[in-house]
Each structure stands twice: as C-alpha cells, then as structure tokens.
Design an enzyme around this catalytic site. Structure first.
Site, mmCIF file in Angstrom:
data_model
loop_
_atom_site.group_PDB
_atom_site.id
_atom_site.type_symbol
_atom_site.label_atom_id
_atom_site.label_comp_id
_atom_site.label_asym_id
_atom_site.label_seq_id
_atom_site.Cartn_x
_atom_site.Cartn_y
_atom_site.Cartn_z
ATOM 1 N N GLY A 61 0.796 -1.229 0.000
ATOM 2 C CA GLY A 61 0.000 0.000 0.000
ATOM 3 C C GLY A 61 0.821 1.267 0.000
ATOM 4 C CD GLN A 62 3.846 3.096 3.614
ATOM 5 O OE1 GLN A 62 3.771 4.320 3.714
ATOM 6 N NE2 GLN A 62 4.549 2.364 4.430
ATOM 7 C CB SER A 63 3.599 0.665 -4.592
ATOM 8 O OG SER A 63 2.609 -0.117 -4.017
ATOM 9 C CE1 TYR A 65 3.871 8.845 -0.316
ATOM 10 C CE2 TYR A 65 2.863 6.857 0.602
ATOM 11 C CZ TYR A 65 2.783 8.193 0.261
ATOM 12 O OH TYR A 65 1.633 8.891 0.487
#
Ligand code: GDP
Length: 171
Positions: A61-63, A65
């Site tokens: 869910g932080q791809s 970044y």
C-alpha cells in the site's frame, strides 16, 4: 556483530505481518517509538538503542513511495523481513515484494544479511518455517546470507534466536 558502531537494521514486510509488535518486543521499555514522516503518508517507525537503529515500514500500500525506500536500503546493515505465516493468500504478495527488494540496485549489489521471521507461529494452521521458506522461494537466494526463524512477536518466542543470528551475520 552489534555494538561496535552504529548499525542500521531495516524491518520490512506487508502491513499486519507483525513489524510493530516485533519492534515493541525488542524496544527497551522506557524507549518510545517515533513515527518519522519523510513525506506525507509515508510512515517509518524508528527507535535507536545502544548504537542499534531500527527502521520499519510497510511495503504494501505504499508503492507510490517506493522511490524513497532506496534511502533506507543504501544505509542498512541488515534486513529483517517479517511474514504473517498464517496468511496464505498474501504470502504470494510478500514473495513479490521480496523479489523487488532483492533486485533493487542498493540491495543486489551489497552483501547484506537477511533475517526472515515466519511470524504468528502460534496461530493454528500457520505455515512452518520450512513452508514459508518454500512459499517465498528462499532457496533461490544464493548471493546473500539469510536465515529463517518461526516467531511469535507477542510473546517473543523465536525472536532472540533470530536477532542473535543477525547480530553475528552483520560484519
Ligand atoms: P505491522 O502492520 O506489520 O506493524 O503488524 P502489527 O505488529 O501491527 O501486528 C498486526 C496484528 O497482528 C496485531 O493485531 C498484532 O497483535 C498481531 N500479531 C503480531 N504478531 C503476532 C504473532 O506472532 N501472533 C499472533 N497471534 N498475532 C500477532
């Protein structure tokens, strides 16, 4: 090993794998965790104790970044990859994240030891360390020292074994 100089340990894995619980277990009681936000929305949990600096973040869910992860990859002396052994569906997602990590230029070019925690070993039907190892394809990692331990981040079972291995693997 730990203790000779500042050592950076990166703790990664999918969300809900047990990273915060693991850090909570490792952290001396009086030490508070800080949440560092290099940019809005990207949370890195961090604490430093006796020259040992732990940084943890979610890979899922932080791809968006992802480009910031290299900053952590470049400076790390060891990696802890946490897996929820009871989540057999998302273990394939964990495998993909691991492949991406291993192929990152700041990781593939350096001989950094990787410790895998097959976490949540207490949950009935959780995969064993051997099961997690084969689901992640760890036998394919030939250019790095790695080790896998079953763990329970809530009670600390298995944790000191793993950390002991990592400490002696970090040169
Ligand atoms: P993070 O998102 O990777 O930081 O995961 P957390 O540390 O927040 O843990 C996610 C959930 O799993 C929480 O409800 C924890 O209490 C639980 N949990 C973490 N480790 C274990 C474990 O070893 N066994 C069990 N049964 N639950 C765990």
């Amino acid at each position: 090993g730990f203790g000779r100089r500042e050592v950076n340990v990166l703790v990664v894995g999918l969300d809900n794998s047990g990273k915060s619980s693991l850090l909570n277990y490792l952290r001396p009681r009086e030490t508070q965790s800080e949440f560092v936000a290099p940019t809005v929305g990207f949370n890195v949990e961090q604490f430093t104790c006796k020259g040992l600096s732990f940084n943890a973040f979610d890979m899922s869910g932080q791809s968006r970044y992802r480009t910031l992860w290299g900053n952590y990859y470049r400076t790390t002396n060891g990696i802890i990859f946490v897996i929820d052994s009871a989540d057999k569906t998302r273990i394939l997602v964990a495998r993909e994240e691991l492949q991406q990590l291993l192929s990152h230029s700041d990781i593939s070019s350096r001989n950094i030891p990787i410790l895998f925690f097959a976490n949540k070993m207490d949950i009935r039907d959780a995969l064993s360390d051997v099961g997690v190892s084969s689901a992640l394809g760890l036998d394919g990692i030939t250019n790095k020292s790695w080790h896998i331990c079953s763990s329970n981040a809530l009670t600390g079972e298995g944790v000191s074994d793993g950390i002991g291995w990592l400490s002696s693997a970090i040169k």
